[in-house]
Design an enzyme around this catalytic site. Structure first.
Site, short mmCIF file in Angstrom:
data_model
loop_
_atom_site.label_atom_id
_atom_site.label_comp_id
_atom_site.label_asym_id
_atom_site.label_seq_id
_atom_site.Cartn_x
_atom_site.Cartn_y
_atom_site.Cartn_z
N CYS A 66 -6.78 2.50 6.82
CA CYS A 66 -5.60 1.91 6.18
C CYS A 66 -4.49 2.94 5.95
O CYS A 66 -4.71 3.95 5.27
CB CYS A 66 -6.05 1.24 4.88
SG CYS A 66 -4.85 1.20 3.57
N CYS B 111 -3.28 3.58 2.37
CA CYS B 111 -4.33 4.29 1.60
C CYS B 111 -4.21 5.79 1.83
O CYS B 111 -4.35 6.59 0.91
CB CYS B 111 -5.72 3.86 2.06
SG CYS B 111 -6.05 2.12 1.87
#
Lengths: 110, 312
Positions: free
Chosen positions: A30, A33
């Site tokens: 991600c 993230c």
């Protein structure tokens, strides 16, 4: 204060022990993230982490992610004395996160 | 709260176009502020692998975005995380107003706010974003492991993401409004050859079905018979295009009928001191390389404009 990678067992022990920490539900694939991880790293490098950061890889710990109703990554849970007080999803800038971590630390019972 | 500083350049948007503008402006000694509503990097952040950025055979989007961000901030411009809601033109000075109440004054403004995924605009959609509605298969596919999902749209992105999703999900139902795809034949053939994908044509999304606070499916209407059908799925991925983020610029009159900024080859709009750069502009090709190109040009031209202001 430190950045800790936790599995379900450690995470639940911290909650049971009424710890105060930031839970960072993330995934290795991600993008936001990764960027949030770097924001946390920056705060840590300045020696300004007032609470532990507990990172949970949702692919490694799907049950824990489900329990906390994580359907977007990154999701942050602000946990004070073992109790989830607030959550946020998506990228959070340093100027927003740093004061929130200070507020969280101020809620510590001990 | 009003910031009393006067910036040479206010850059709206911290994607590749905006960060390039900030890099060039800072290196030219122009006092610069970048206003970004989300993660620096824009759409880069949601891209898993980039293979058309010269100098890197393959690079992760978030890594490239962070690298640009570090390079930008190291040069000294202010990088503020705030959503711009209005830009006012007062001639030699422009005001940029943000949702959090902050405001900034600048001699020139570069609009580099990019685009956002287009919504279906049906009941249940807005409240289910992040709870079963996603605009990024690469980002969110893991939440739908062995589940049924729906893709709405018949263009290249919709079909490419459908094929990508079949790596993890149980099934993908593609819902298209027309009875033919808009996508290239190569990707159409991949979709048709994939056992996990079924295609439902001539259906118009009507409502997101919700159960226990989560997405349960999509109600669709047949375009010819008006018959309603429920398609059950845990996730919905709308891929029906993008819209420019220019609501804040409406009063300036620099956008076309679809909201894209109209800028000439020098990135200049019809309003002096207001420039466009990147995906937010009306243009043929929207890529990282075209965005950084725009950002560099916009700053060079804005710099000359600021010089003329100082001379006068």
């Amino acid at each position: 204060m430190a950045v800790i990678h936790a599995d379900k067992e450690l995470f639940e022990k911290m909650v049971a022990d009424k710890k105060t920490f930031l839970a960072d539900f993330f995934a290795t694939w991600c993008g936001p993230c990764k960027m949030l991880g770097r924001v946390i790293e920056n705060i840590d490098n300045k020696g300004e982490l007032p609470v532990d950061i507990v990172k949970v890889d949702i692919d490694e710990e799907p049950e824990l992610a489900q329990k906390y109703d994580v359907s977007v990554v990154p999701t942050l849970y602000f946990i004070a004395n073992g109790e989830a007080k607030e959550n946020m999803s998506g990228f959070v800038a340093e100027n927003v996160l740093a004061p929130k971590l200070k507020d969280l630390a101020a809620q510590k019972a001990e | 709260m009003e910031n009393n500083s006067i910036y040479d350049i206010a850059v709206i948007g911290g994607g590749p176009a905006g960060m390039t503008a900030a890099i060039y402006a800072s290196r030219a000694g122009l006092k610069t502020i970048v206003l970004e509503a989300d993660a620096p990097g824009g759409k880069l952040v949601k891209t898993f692998a980039i293979e058309n950025w010269p100098g890197a055979k393959t690079v992760n989007g978030a890594d490239l975005a962070w690298s640009m961000y570090e390079q930008t901030t190291a040069l000294g411009p202010e990088f503020i995380f705030a959503e711009v809601i209005d830009v006012e033109d007062h001639g030699m000075l422009k005001s940029v107003l943000c949702r959090d109440g902050s405001s900034y004054k600048a001699r020139a403004v570069i609009i580099a706010s990019g685009t956002v995924e287009r919504l279906m605009n049906i009941p249940g959609e807005q409240e289910m974003i992040g709870k079963g509605i996603s605009f990024c298969a690469v980002c969110d596919s893991a939440f739908y492991k062995n589940e049924d999902v729906i893709i709405v749209g018949g263009g290249n992105s919709a079909l490419e993401e459908s094929v990508y999703l079949t790596r993890v999900v149980k099934s993908v139902t593609i819902v298209i409004r027309r009875d033919v795809f808009r996508a290239d034949e190569v990707i159409q053939n991949k979709v048709l050859a994939n056992d996990k994908i079924r295609i439902i044509k001539s259906k118009l999304p009507q409502e997101v079905l919700i159960k226990d606070g989560k997405v349960a499916g999509l109600k669709v209407k047949d375009a010819k018979t008006n018959e309603l059908t429920d398609i059950y799925a845990k996730g919905i991925f709308p891929y029906i295009g993008n819209d420019p983020v220019t609501g804040f610029a409406e009063k300036l009159g620099v956008t076309d009928e679809n909201g894209y900024v109209i800028a000439d080859e020098n990135m200049q709009t019809k309003v002096k001191g207001i420039y466009g750069a990147g995906d937010v502009c009306r243009k043929f090709l929207r890529q990282i390389v075209t965005a950084v190109n725009d950002g560099a040009i916009a700053v060079q031209v804005a710099g000359r404009y600021i010089e003329t202001l100082q001379e006068s």
